[in-house]
Write an enzyme that holds these catalytic residues in place. Sequence first.
Site, short mmCIF file in Angstrom:
data_model
loop_
_atom_site.label_atom_id
_atom_site.label_comp_id
_atom_site.label_asym_id
_atom_site.label_seq_id
_atom_site.Cartn_x
_atom_site.Cartn_y
_atom_site.Cartn_z
N LYS A 6 -28.62 -9.89 -65.10
CA LYS A 6 -27.81 -9.26 -64.06
C LYS A 6 -26.77 -8.34 -64.71
O LYS A 6 -26.20 -8.69 -65.73
CB LYS A 6 -27.14 -10.36 -63.25
CG LYS A 6 -26.41 -9.93 -61.99
CD LYS A 6 -25.94 -11.18 -61.25
CE LYS A 6 -25.29 -10.85 -59.92
NZ LYS A 6 -24.90 -12.09 -59.20
N SER A 52 -26.56 -12.64 -54.81
CA SER A 52 -26.39 -11.27 -55.27
C SER A 52 -27.20 -10.95 -56.53
O SER A 52 -27.24 -9.80 -56.98
CB SER A 52 -24.91 -11.00 -55.57
OG SER A 52 -24.44 -11.87 -56.60
N SER A 100 -25.51 -17.27 -55.29
CA SER A 100 -26.15 -16.04 -55.76
C SER A 100 -27.23 -16.21 -56.81
O SER A 100 -27.92 -15.26 -57.14
CB SER A 100 -25.11 -15.05 -56.27
OG SER A 100 -24.36 -14.53 -55.20
#
Length: 462
Positions: free
Chosen positions: A88, A163, A187
Amino acid sequence: MGEDAVGAPVLSDDPTLTEAATAIATGAVTSERLVQAALDSIASVNARTGWFVRVEAERALAQARECDRRRAAGERLGALHGVPLAHKDMFARAGAPMECGSPILRGHRPAHTATVLARLEAAGAVTLGALHMAEFALSPVGDNAHLGARPNPWNAAHVTGGSSSGSGAAVAARQVFAALGSDTGGSVRLPAACCGVTGLKPSLGKVPMDGVMPLASSLDCAGFLARSAGDCGQLLAVVTGEEDRAHESWHVAVPAPEALAPATDEVRTTVAAAAATLREAGCRLLAVPVPDFALAGRIAALVLGVEAAAEHERWLASRRAEYGVLTHRRISRGLTYSADDYAEALRVRARLRQEFLHTYFAVADALLLPTLPEPAPTIAEATEGTPEDVEARIGDFAYWTRAINLFGLPALALPAGFTSGGLPMGVQLIGPPDSDAALCRLGTRFQSVSDWHRCRPPSPVA
């Protein structure tokens, strides 16, 4: 893995991280071959999927060749020697871009590497690049006002969850063996459920957070998305040194699936089937009441709002135009709470946590819950309309996950089936404090009698 004519392990058609690491270590495959295959896969679809926001092909191939050279010389870097990963876009690496899904950080190059990333690379992992994420990690469905929502690898019309959107999708699509994500309210677990992979949200403080973009410091966790619970356990061991002592028996608390709310009928059926799988795996199931996470969810939202507003205070006014409307709305809401509101939230948090621990972990080793209240919605359903409409529509999407962050507990999201329309369904196992490695062991037991984690999405992505 099978064996070749001389007894050396042979890489399977769909290896896990641990299987790939073993194959590299034994010479059944080279790191360069795995990295090149991953880069080819990314190049073939990324123009239309956008799961990667940056690919560092030359650096990754150089890392892979060095891994192969060192193996040929009789050296081994560690448990992840030569295995391609990606992360990420909120994990710092010295001198490399880290933009966190926001134009505010465009071109930002941190001076130091995040400890969690440094430990993975010290164990031999090869980093392929940075993955799509929601702006400042604030969308449970994975939408980003600047980069757009990314397609689910199982059905491009649906969300990936967020996310850690790119992390879930890239692991599901077999572009990488695992990825780092973050989990402040779900997330890691939400994209794991939407994309059909395994995701570990560690205990609060278990994984070092230096060099990781902060959102709400008393809720934030760095976690792992991978193909199996065993892979998550391996990553946890590399980063923290924690490995589980063998359990002889497991007691798993299971609320009555038919009483779960909010949850669709398919979610309830998935939880019931997962409970049956745990029983088949030798676990003893204990009937417990359904957790009421409504108050915990409101407290978690308040805590997140206050802490995120404090993190973003320097930008909220001066760089407002560079935020997506919904992101700015959610963060700036934290400015409306008083110090007394925050202090009272922390008092209620402590009480709710103690009650939760007593109710479920005085009698059980783990608690089985849904991960999502519904299957992954379409991108249109999750993103179209006014900010008020969108917030209302996705307000319960993290209902089953955000309270676990409030309590600081570990959770393991597991693939557990599919909808009638072919979308992945998942469950999560919650554990008491510091039972992270034990949860991975329990997840491995679950996956020893199920094969949902072995299912692959269609390729290429439509």
